[in-house]
Design an enzyme around this catalytic site. Sequence first.
Site, mmCIF file in Angstrom:
data_model
loop_
_atom_site.group_PDB
_atom_site.id
_atom_site.type_symbol
_atom_site.label_atom_id
_atom_site.label_comp_id
_atom_site.label_asym_id
_atom_site.label_seq_id
_atom_site.Cartn_x
_atom_site.Cartn_y
_atom_site.Cartn_z
ATOM 1 C CG ASP A 1 -2.005 1.017 1.159
ATOM 2 O OD1 ASP A 1 -1.700 2.223 1.271
ATOM 3 O OD2 ASP A 1 -3.168 0.617 1.000
ATOM 4 C CG ASN B 1 -13.242 -1.117 3.846
ATOM 5 O OD1 ASN B 1 -13.618 -1.637 4.887
ATOM 6 N ND2 ASN B 1 -12.199 -0.323 3.782
ATOM 7 C CD GLU C 1 -10.396 5.312 0.956
ATOM 8 O OE1 GLU C 1 -9.313 5.430 0.352
ATOM 9 O OE2 GLU C 1 -10.523 5.582 2.163
ATOM 10 C CB VAL C 2 -10.021 1.335 -5.113
ATOM 11 C CG1 VAL C 2 -9.709 0.916 -6.542
ATOM 12 C CG2 VAL C 2 -9.054 2.415 -4.644
ATOM 13 C CG HIS D 1 -8.964 -3.326 -2.420
ATOM 14 N ND1 HIS D 1 -10.068 -2.737 -3.005
ATOM 15 C CD2 HIS D 1 -8.664 -2.554 -1.353
ATOM 16 C CE1 HIS D 1 -10.407 -1.652 -2.333
ATOM 17 N NE2 HIS D 1 -9.580 -1.521 -1.310
#
Length: 124
Positions: free
Chosen positions: A35, A93, A101-102, A106
């Site tokens: 990350d 998430n 967020e993306v 993932h």
Amino acid sequence: MAEAYNPQNIFARILRGEIPCKKVHETAHSLAFHDINPLSPVHVLVIPKGAYVGFDDFSAKASAEEMADYVKAIGDVARQLGVATDGYRLLSNCGANANQEVPHLHVHIFGGRPLGRMLKKDGE
């Protein structure tokens, strides 16, 4: 209705080689990389190479081979990073309420230090 996959998301661009990453592990169907804003000493993302928005999309559409590869890749990366013995956290998430967020599935692997409780109880 589920969000449509956006092929311009940052992970899709990483998979196409348009954006560099610090690769940790790669298989036929998965990619793991550090990350760029780590939240623990070990903070790696593992993504499937297929165009899946989140876990619901992946579990409904991915082949058995993709699913097995992805799960194995997550375990392999945890062992490779040395966090499997002392413990680590997996976090994915999925969707707006989880603050994804993306819009590409993932899993975060966090480790390298005590991580505390998963979530605070209401009122804490």
